[in-house]
Design an enzyme around this catalytic site. Structure first.
Site, mmCIF file in Angstrom:
data_model
loop_
_atom_site.group_PDB
_atom_site.id
_atom_site.type_symbol
_atom_site.label_atom_id
_atom_site.label_comp_id
_atom_site.label_asym_id
_atom_site.label_seq_id
_atom_site.Cartn_x
_atom_site.Cartn_y
_atom_site.Cartn_z
ATOM 1 C CG ASP A 18 -1.890 1.143 1.240
ATOM 2 O OD1 ASP A 18 -2.475 1.422 0.180
ATOM 3 O OD2 ASP A 18 -2.078 1.764 2.291
ATOM 4 C CG ASN A 66 -6.468 -0.938 -6.045
ATOM 5 O OD1 ASN A 66 -6.154 -1.967 -5.486
ATOM 6 N ND2 ASN A 66 -6.088 0.241 -5.581
#
Length: 81
Positions: A18, A66
């Site tokens: 991340d 995403n």
């Protein structure tokens, strides 16, 4: 690695990469450069896990959120994966 106790090595490790894009932007690099370097790091982690005898490694590299990224970024990340 000689200081590691083989009895305490887990069989399964999960990681969630991340912040690669943010990391790159903070350093004046493109978001894609951050994603590329993150991919390089995942490769290193896979090798290290193997060297340590970790039998299973889960990489949660893509979430539903995403898909909301710009199309060009999604396409480029898919090419990396």
């Amino acid at each position: 690695m000689s200081t590691l106790d083989p009895e305490n090595i887990p069989n399964h490790v999960a990681i969630i990469p991340d912040g690669n894009g943010r990391w790159a932007e903070q350093r004046g690099l493109s978001r894609m450069e951050g994603h590329r370097r993150g991919t390089d790091t995942v490769h290193e982690v896979v090798r290290a896990a193997n060297d340590l005898g970790i039998r299973e490694l889960t990489v949660y590299a893509w979430s539903q959120e995403n898909w909301g990224r710009p199309t060009a970024e999604v396409n480029a990340i898919m090419r990396l994966l």
